[in-house]
Design a protein around this motif. Structure first.
Motif, PDB file in Angstrom:
ATOM      1  N   GLY A 123      24.702  47.578  56.181  1.00 57.34           N
ATOM      2  CA  GLY A 123      25.122  48.969  55.431  1.00 57.34           C
ATOM      3  C   GLY A 123      25.998  48.470  54.534  1.00 57.34           C
ATOM      4  N   PRO A 124      26.590  49.641  53.627  1.00 58.51           N
ATOM      5  CA  PRO A 124      27.315  49.213  52.786  1.00 58.51           C
ATOM      6  C   PRO A 124      28.776  48.853  53.029  1.00 58.51           C
ATOM      7  N   LEU A 125      29.305  48.070  52.103  1.00 53.96           N
ATOM      8  CA  LEU A 125      30.528  47.556  52.371  1.00 53.96           C
ATOM      9  C   LEU A 125      31.650  48.672  52.312  1.00 53.96           C
ATOM     10  N   HIS A 126      32.643  48.788  53.373  1.00 52.50           N
ATOM     11  CA  HIS A 126      33.665  49.860  53.359  1.00 52.50           C
ATOM     12  C   HIS A 126      34.918  49.363  53.225  1.00 52.50           C
ATOM     13  N   VAL A 127      35.877  50.112  53.220  1.00 50.14           N
ATOM     14  CA  VAL A 127      37.158  49.717  52.744  1.00 50.14           C
ATOM     15  C   VAL A 127      37.769  48.620  53.369  1.00 50.14           C
ATOM     16  N   GLY A 128      37.284  48.275  54.954  1.00 50.76           N
ATOM     17  CA  GLY A 128      37.931  47.179  55.499  1.00 50.76           C
ATOM     18  C   GLY A 128      37.165  45.927  55.083  1.00 50.76           C
ATOM     19  N   HIS A 129      36.002  46.015  54.806  1.00 45.71           N
ATOM     20  CA  HIS A 129      35.026  44.857  54.340  1.00 45.71           C
ATOM     21  C   HIS A 129      35.664  44.425  52.673  1.00 45.71           C
ATOM     22  N   ILE A 130      36.012  45.110  51.936  1.00 44.39           N
ATOM     23  CA  ILE A 130      36.425  44.690  50.605  1.00 44.39           C
ATOM     24  C   ILE A 130      38.093  44.128  50.794  1.00 44.39           C
ATOM     25  N   ARG A 131      38.597  44.177  51.749  1.00 44.69           N
ATOM     26  CA  ARG A 131      39.894  43.539  51.854  1.00 44.69           C
ATOM     27  C   ARG A 131      39.514  42.131  51.921  1.00 44.69           C
ATOM     28  N   ASN A 132      38.426  41.810  52.861  1.00 51.20           N
ATOM     29  CA  ASN A 132      37.948  40.333  52.755  1.00 51.20           C
ATOM     30  C   ASN A 132      37.341  39.830  51.457  1.00 51.20           C
ATOM     31  N   SER A 133      36.525  40.872  50.813  1.00 51.31           N
ATOM     32  CA  SER A 133      35.860  40.524  49.413  1.00 51.31           C
ATOM     33  C   SER A 133      37.116  40.226  48.272  1.00 51.31           C
ATOM     34  N   VAL A 134      38.143  41.071  48.382  1.00 50.90           N
ATOM     35  CA  VAL A 134      39.158  41.005  47.432  1.00 50.90           C
ATOM     36  C   VAL A 134      40.123  39.742  47.541  1.00 50.90           C
ATOM     37  N   ILE A 135      40.506  39.541  48.853  1.00 44.98           N
ATOM     38  CA  ILE A 135      41.341  38.282  49.220  1.00 44.98           C
ATOM     39  C   ILE A 135      40.343  37.058  48.986  1.00 44.98           C
ATOM     40  N   ARG A 493      47.575  26.230  47.507  1.00 48.33           N
ATOM     41  CA  ARG A 493      47.684  25.186  48.743  1.00 48.33           C
ATOM     42  C   ARG A 493      47.892  26.135  49.929  1.00 48.33           C
ATOM     43  N   GLU A 494      48.869  27.303  49.849  1.00 48.49           N
ATOM     44  CA  GLU A 494      48.732  28.228  50.927  1.00 48.49           C
ATOM     45  C   GLU A 494      47.960  29.142  51.100  1.00 48.49           C
ATOM     46  N   LEU A 495      46.908  29.345  50.290  1.00 48.13           N
ATOM     47  CA  LEU A 495      45.920  30.518  50.127  1.00 48.13           C
ATOM     48  C   LEU A 495      46.677  31.769  50.307  1.00 48.13           C
ATOM     49  N   LYS A 496      47.441  32.166  49.784  1.00 46.78           N
ATOM     50  CA  LYS A 496      48.028  33.399  49.916  1.00 46.78           C
ATOM     51  C   LYS A 496      47.971  33.975  48.570  1.00 46.78           C
ATOM     52  N   PRO A 497      47.035  34.834  48.234  1.00 45.73           N
ATOM     53  CA  PRO A 497      46.775  35.429  47.038  1.00 45.73           C
ATOM     54  C   PRO A 497      47.801  36.585  46.784  1.00 45.73           C
ATOM     55  N   HIS A 498      48.473  37.113  47.523  1.00 47.37           N
ATOM     56  CA  HIS A 498      49.349  38.161  47.503  1.00 47.37           C
ATOM     57  C   HIS A 498      50.783  37.680  46.433  1.00 47.37           C
ATOM     58  N   GLN A 499      50.847  36.347  46.794  1.00 47.02           N
ATOM     59  CA  GLN A 499      51.920  35.950  45.934  1.00 47.02           C
ATOM     60  C   GLN A 499      51.619  35.978  44.264  1.00 47.02           C
ATOM     61  N   LEU A 500      50.403  35.920  43.978  1.00 47.55           N
ATOM     62  CA  LEU A 500      50.123  36.048  42.620  1.00 47.55           C
ATOM     63  C   LEU A 500      50.186  37.535  42.036  1.00 47.55           C
ATOM     64  N   ALA A 501      50.221  38.476  42.968  1.00 51.44           N
ATOM     65  CA  ALA A 501      50.087  39.967  42.750  1.00 51.44           C
ATOM     66  C   ALA A 501      51.718  40.456  42.409  1.00 51.44           C
ATOM     67  N   THR A 502      52.464  39.446  43.083  1.00 49.88           N
ATOM     68  CA  THR A 502      53.896  39.454  43.049  1.00 49.88           C
ATOM     69  C   THR A 502      54.223  39.086  41.706  1.00 49.88           C
ATOM     70  N   TYR A 503      53.901  38.012  41.396  1.00 48.08           N
ATOM     71  CA  TYR A 503      54.034  37.350  40.268  1.00 48.08           C
ATOM     72  C   TYR A 503      53.752  38.150  39.038  1.00 48.08           C
ATOM     73  N   ALA A 504      52.506  38.869  38.919  1.00 48.67           N
ATOM     74  CA  ALA A 504      51.977  39.681  37.977  1.00 48.67           C
ATOM     75  C   ALA A 504      52.900  40.629  37.617  1.00 48.67           C
ATOM     76  N   ARG A 505      53.329  41.354  38.605  1.00 45.30           N
ATOM     77  CA  ARG A 505      54.312  42.280  38.425  1.00 45.30           C
ATOM     78  C   ARG A 505      55.587  42.144  37.828  1.00 45.30           C
ATOM     79  N   GLU A 506      56.080  40.989  38.118  1.00 43.86           N
ATOM     80  CA  GLU A 506      57.577  40.460  37.607  1.00 43.86           C
ATOM     81  C   GLU A 506      57.307  40.089  36.183  1.00 43.86           C
ATOM     82  N   LEU A 507      55.975  39.502  35.757  1.00 46.09           N
ATOM     83  CA  LEU A 507      55.762  39.113  34.517  1.00 46.09           C
ATOM     84  C   LEU A 507      55.803  40.335  33.493  1.00 46.09           C
ATOM     85  N   ALA A 508      54.957  41.246  34.115  1.00 40.40           N
ATOM     86  CA  ALA A 508      54.797  42.404  33.325  1.00 40.40           C
ATOM     87  C   ALA A 508      56.048  43.230  33.196  1.00 40.40           C
TER      88      ALA A 508
END
Length: 558
Positions: A123-135, A493-508
């Motif tokens: 079936g299609p990807l649902h909003v749970g699957h895309i958390r996997n895809s985006v991460i 190293r830590e495989l934590k992509p949310h750190q980049l999201a935080t950085y993006a906000r601070e930079l902007a």
RNA sequence: GGACCCGUGGCUUAGCCAGGAUAUAGCACCGGGCUUCUAACCCGGGGGUCGCGGGUUCGAGUCCCGCCGGGUCCGCCA
């Protein structure tokens, strides 16, 4: 950039420690701090052993430390802390480096395989699957940015019961002409309903599975056609979100090429397996698992776990780092799998587990038809984004507004997912999904568009002297730009992509402050104008590199 | 019953793995800013016993133990 500054600080600090005859690992002993560009608390850690106050120790280290260097302006002693400050030439260096595109490449090297999404082709990807895809996709981009050679892979579970159900459904029901993955889901859901009403039919599904495993040509054709059809739909959703897999690996391959038998041999040779009720099992009680792991059924057919072991052996043999993104429901099996690999002496994967996305009335299920598809989500967000663009840029033509709406929608969806740490369970919320406020991609995209707009109006950039950038907003922006490599290094190293999201906000945020308080085009004299223009270009490059790494498009105008 | 994850202002969230100097932001709320490079922006204000109780430490949101609340898992399914 920042890493270069950090290395010099480490050198200076190490010299101080050496001269005092102190040996302590500098690993993790330097911190970002509101009081300085880098700060150390080693004195506290040395205190108990030396039986001296942290303050005295810090003073001793401080007085023996090396002298300031290229990038380090000065160190200062503040009680038990030693604070380090960047030199003017470091700031100048950052602005200069950031003028070019190649400033954003990392120092890591080697090969990595990242497996993500790998949703069953039912079936299609649902909003749970895309958390996997985006991460997963963000990790792929972070690792590439860090310098690794990365292969992103989709593991296709074609031997499971789900796929057999889909095949049975395609045999007995008609696929409608909607998007392939949605059409497959309808058949799959209907097949389940029929099986519930007439349980005797499930024997037909068992038969399909048996024939597929034995590689019956006609059955193979049916399975692969159905799975590929579903995947074509899934793939188009992923592409819409800027997600591309370099390769697809089919589970069946490992059964047919003998890898699974080979794994079973290896396991039996460990002497850790037992035959219980005719089934081959691996006893993991020593490792703290209550139940043993079944490796081969009494009827001789293989199980998902065994095929997965073969898949992981393949990954371990072909890549230096093995990374995979899995939902929280896989925690236990993944731990068992890693334990089995350890027993076999095969390199274990680095597993990124993300917690569940639920709907207000419970968890999602493809089988029960209870889910919000990613397509539906993207359509709605895009519709909302179009309304917003129209409100803000009514003078622009429809093509422009549509294009911007598309970029904003994908960005908003991706950012909304990636900004939250993977180990936080989330609840899907339409209101939040359709909100484009500050903690969202458009905030960052907008900063980028503003920078582009200034550069476009300014025309060619003359020579510039970054040394003229001296006010608080300029300096704090430069420092944030410098931090990019540190953030990428840590996230890789830590495989934590949310750190980049935080950085993006601070930079902007820092760019927006600079934009608000420091006029560029009207700056006087011309030398200052040129220096600020250079900083705008550095910011634009940093923002675009950050957005690219997040898989979010950076529109030049919005 | 056992295992793992989470619990930070009304809501969402960073910081926790590697303990340190006033706990990060957003939304919502109150107030202010567009003759000035795009206001999807910026500024100010109120709002926190970092789930609860112990412990370790000079120092705990961060480490340890117990409890409570939420999530996930414990198939010869995938």
């Amino acid at each position: 950039m920042f890493l270069d500054f950090m290395s010099e600080v480490e050198g200076i600090l190490k010299e101080g420690l050496d001269r005092c005859g102190l040996s302590v690992s500098l690993e993790n002993s330097l911190d970002l701090s509101p009081h300085a560009d880098l700060s150390t608390t080693v004195a506290f850690r040395l205190s108990p052993a030396l039986k001296k106050s942290p303050k005295d120790i810090a003073a001793e280290i401080y007085s023996s430390m090396g002298s300031p260097s290229r990038w380090v302006d000065r160190a200062e002693l503040v009680g038990p802390y030693i604070n380090f400050h960047m030199s003017r030439s470091f700031l100048d260096h950052v602005v200069l480096e950031a003028q070019g595109e190649d400033a954003w490449r990392g120092r890591m090297s080697g090969s990595v395989i990242v497996e993500h999404t790998s949703a069953n082709p039912d079936g299609p990807l649902h909003v749970g699957h895309i958390r996997n895809s985006v991460i997963g996709d963000t990790i792929v981009r972070i690792l590439r940015r860090a310098g690794y050679s990365v292969e992103s892979q989709y593991y296709v579970n074609d031997m499971g019961r789900q796929t057999a159900m889909v095949v049975w459904g395609c045999d007995h029901l008609d696929l409608d002409d909607s998007k392939p993955d949605h059409a497959i889901a309808r058949v799959y859901i209907a097949a389940h309903r029929i099986m519930n009403e007439r349980p005797e039919l499930s024997a037909e599904v068992d038969e399909l599975m048996r024939r597929y495993e034995s590689r019956d040509p006609e059955t193979v054709e049916k399975f692969q056609r159905a799975a590929k059809y579903a995947i074509s739909g899934i793939e188009s959703t992923l592409h819409r979100m800027n997600i591309h897999h370099d390769s697809y690996k089919w589970e069946s391959e490992f059964v047919w090429d003998g890898s699974v038998d080979e794994i079973l041999d290896m396991l039996e040779r460990t002497g850790r397996t037992v035959l219980k009720d005719g089934a081959l099992q691996l006893d993991l009680s020593e490792e703290g698992f209550e139940k043993s792991l079944v490796l081969r059924r009494a009827d001789g057919t293989t199980l998902y776990t065994t095929r997965d072991l073969a898949y992981h052996k393949w990954k371990a043999e072909n890549y230096e780092r093995v990374v995979e993104v899995l939902g929280a429901d896989h925690k236990l099996v993944s731990a068992q799998l890693r334990t089995a690999l350890r027993i076999l002496g095969i390199k274990e994967p680095e597993v990124v587990i993300f917690e569940f996305v639920s709907l207000p009335d419970g968890s999602m299920s493809t089988r029960r038809g209870k889910f919000i598809s990613a397509d539906e989500l993207l359509d709605e967000v895009e519709k909302q984004a179009y309304i917003e663009v129209t409100k803000r840029r009514p003078e622009m033509d429809e093509d422009f507004r549509k294009e911007v709406a598309g970029k904003v929608a994908v960005g908003a969806v991706r950012y909304d997912i990636v900004r939250v740490s993977a180990d936080k369970a989330t609840m899907f919320d339409w209101k939040a999904a359709l909100d484009f406020e500050k903690l969202s991609a458009p905030f960052i995209q907008y900063s980028h568009a503003r920078a582009c707009s200034i550069l476009k109006k300014a025309g060619d950039l003359d020579e510039f002297d970054p040394g003229l950038l001296r006010d608080d907003h300029e300096i704090s922006l430069i420092k944030k730009i410098a931090e990019f490599d540190l953030v990428i290094d840590r996230a890789a190293r830590e495989l934590k992509p949310h750190q980049l999201a935080t950085y993006a906000r601070e930079l902007a945020e820092r760019f927006n402050l600079f934009y608000r308080y420091d006029p560029v085009l009207d700056a006087k004299p011309d030398e200052l104008r040129n220096a600020r223009l250079a900083l705008v270009r550095a910011s634009r490059n940093a923002l675009s590199a950050t957005l690219e790494t997040l898989g979010i498009e950076a529109p030049e105008s919005m």
